[in-house]
Motif scaffolding. Structure first.
Motif, PDB file in Angstrom:
ATOM      1  N   ARG A  23      -7.895  -2.858   4.055  1.00 38.01           N
ATOM      2  CA  ARG A  23      -8.376  -3.598   2.882  1.00 38.01           C
ATOM      3  C   ARG A  23      -9.336  -2.755   2.047  1.00 38.01           C
ATOM      4  NH1 ARG A  23      -9.736  -9.732   5.113  1.00 38.01           N
ATOM      5  NH2 ARG A  23      -7.644 -10.205   5.929  1.00 38.01           N
ATOM      6  N   SER A  45     -13.642  -9.164   5.762  1.00 39.82           N
ATOM      7  CA  SER A  45     -13.217  -7.797   6.051  1.00 39.82           C
ATOM      8  C   SER A  45     -14.330  -6.996   6.724  1.00 39.82           C
ATOM      9  CB  SER A  45     -12.777  -7.094   4.768  1.00 39.82           C
ATOM     10  OG  SER A  45     -11.729  -7.803   4.143  1.00 39.82           O
ATOM     11  N   SER A  91      -3.302   0.661  -3.486  1.00 40.15           N
ATOM     12  CA  SER A  91      -2.262  -0.271  -3.924  1.00 40.15           C
ATOM     13  C   SER A  91      -1.080   0.473  -4.539  1.00 40.15           C
ATOM     14  CB  SER A  91      -2.859  -1.250  -4.929  1.00 40.15           C
ATOM     15  OG  SER A  91      -1.839  -2.082  -5.469  1.00 40.15           O
ATOM     16  N   MET A 111      -8.032  -4.442   8.931  1.00 43.57           N
ATOM     17  CA  MET A 111      -9.294  -4.686   8.223  1.00 43.57           C
ATOM     18  C   MET A 111      -9.691  -3.474   7.392  1.00 43.57           C
ATOM     19  SD  MET A 111     -10.344  -7.759   8.742  1.00 43.57           S
ATOM     20  CE  MET A 111      -9.922  -9.140   9.813  1.00 43.57           C
ATOM     21  N   TYR A 138       0.823  -1.200   0.000  1.00 44.81           N
ATOM     22  CA  TYR A 138       0.000   0.000   0.000  1.00 44.81           C
ATOM     23  C   TYR A 138       0.866   1.262   0.000  1.00 44.81           C
ATOM     24  CZ  TYR A 138      -3.503  -3.397   1.582  1.00 44.81           C
ATOM     25  OH  TYR A 138      -4.325  -4.482   1.685  1.00 44.81           O
ATOM     26  N   TYR A 143     -13.329 -13.057   1.025  1.00 42.95           N
ATOM     27  CA  TYR A 143     -12.333 -12.089   1.507  1.00 42.95           C
ATOM     28  C   TYR A 143     -13.005 -10.807   1.984  1.00 42.95           C
ATOM     29  CZ  TYR A 143      -8.501  -8.668   1.166  1.00 42.95           C
ATOM     30  OH  TYR A 143      -7.591  -7.665   1.418  1.00 42.95           O
ATOM     31  N   TRP A 144     -13.932 -10.265   1.162  1.00 42.75           N
ATOM     32  CA  TRP A 144     -14.592  -9.015   1.529  1.00 42.75           C
ATOM     33  C   TRP A 144     -15.591  -9.223   2.665  1.00 42.75           C
ATOM     34  CZ3 TRP A 144     -12.105  -4.995   0.451  1.00 42.75           C
ATOM     35  CH2 TRP A 144     -11.377  -4.890  -0.749  1.00 42.75           C
ATOM     36  N   SER A 153     -10.706 -17.265   7.425  1.00 37.79           N
ATOM     37  CA  SER A 153      -9.458 -16.808   6.797  1.00 37.79           C
ATOM     38  C   SER A 153      -8.571 -17.989   6.424  1.00 37.79           C
ATOM     39  CB  SER A 153      -8.704 -15.873   7.746  1.00 37.79           C
ATOM     40  OG  SER A 153      -9.459 -14.712   8.014  1.00 37.79           O
ATOM     41  N   SER A 189     -12.735 -14.069  -3.567  1.00 38.61           N
ATOM     42  CA  SER A 189     -12.783 -12.622  -3.326  1.00 38.61           C
ATOM     43  C   SER A 189     -14.025 -12.242  -2.514  1.00 38.61           C
ATOM     44  CB  SER A 189     -12.753 -11.864  -4.647  1.00 38.61           C
ATOM     45  OG  SER A 189     -13.861 -12.222  -5.455  1.00 38.61           O
TER      46      SER A 189
END
Length: 236
Positions: free
Chosen positions: A229, A171, A234, A226, A107, A167-168, A155, A164
């Motif tokens: 994310r 989060s 990026s 968290m 990041y 993953y979200w 996780s 994905s």
């Protein structure tokens, strides 16, 4: 009757003052831990060591060492010396600084900084809520702990699924869990102060402050990760 009422009010004020002093000590140690972690993470990234950590088994070794220190400190807090507890907390902050240096590889520094400020705002709001609410948050704490276990299991599963959507989902749930745990932990620490920990001697006070600081430190760091994310920009 009037004397009894005055005595009750005096005792209530004394408990409140003791709780305030204890909370301040806890937050001071939490701030020290975060400062150690943040400064070390930044300079580790600046030297290029973060790339070495991320690309080698050292990252896993550091993670396992951190977990070991947290479990040991939590399980042995009543038996170890206050100086040992303090050293373990600082040591954990150092190790976490090394592992968190790797976020600078993924990041931008600007997004990390802005996410930190967002985290601080959310954490602060929930900490205030935990301090002032009259509602007993112990039930919510148990529910949030179950959610934390679910996040860990999901996780691990997602390491293999690479979904994905999962993953979200993790989060979003993670943000809610650590926001809730912040309020719960602050209320629990406040209660420790009100129940007389300030009368148990310097060693007990220090150990109580360290274990409280560790809980809040973990809430803050995990909430930050968290949120990163969602708000982390990026470097790609």
């Amino acid at each position: 009757m009037q004397t009894q009422t005055n005595n009750t009010m005096t005792m209530a004020r004394a408990r409140q003052e003791a709780s305030t002093v204890f909370l301040a000590k806890v937050f001071n140690w939490m701030a020290i831990g975060l400062a150690v972690t943040g400064v070390l993470a930044y300079f580790t990234a600046q030297t290029g060591l973060a790339l070495t950590i991320a690309a080698s088994p050292l990252f896993i070794v550091l993670i396992l060492a951190e977990l070991g220190m947290v479990f040991y400190l939590s399980a042995r807090i009543e038996k170890i010396q206050s100086g040992t507890a303090t050293a373990l907390f600082i040591g954990y902050s150092v190790l976490n600084g090394l592992t968190l240096s790797t976020i600078f590889l993924a990041y931008t520094r600007a997004s990390i900084g802005s996410t930190f400020l967002i985290t601080a705002g959310m954490f602060g709001a929930m900490a205030v809520y935990g301090m002032v609410t009259k509602r007993d948050l112990s039930g919510m704490g148990s529910f949030m702990f179950m959610g934390l276990i679910g996040i860990i299991l999901a996780s691990v599963v997602n390491i293999f699924l690479q979904s994905s959507s999962l993953y979200w989902a993790i989060s979003v749930i993670g943000v809610l869990v650590f926001v809730g745990l912040t309020a719960y932990d602050v209320q629990k620490i406040k209660t420790m102060g009100e129940q007389g920990i300030m009368e148990q001697g310097e060693s007990a006070i220090q150990k109580g402050a360290i274990i409280g600081a560790l809980a809040l430190y973990l809430d803050f760091i995990n909430l930050f990760l968290m949120l990163l994310r969602f708000f982390g920009g990026s470097r790609d």
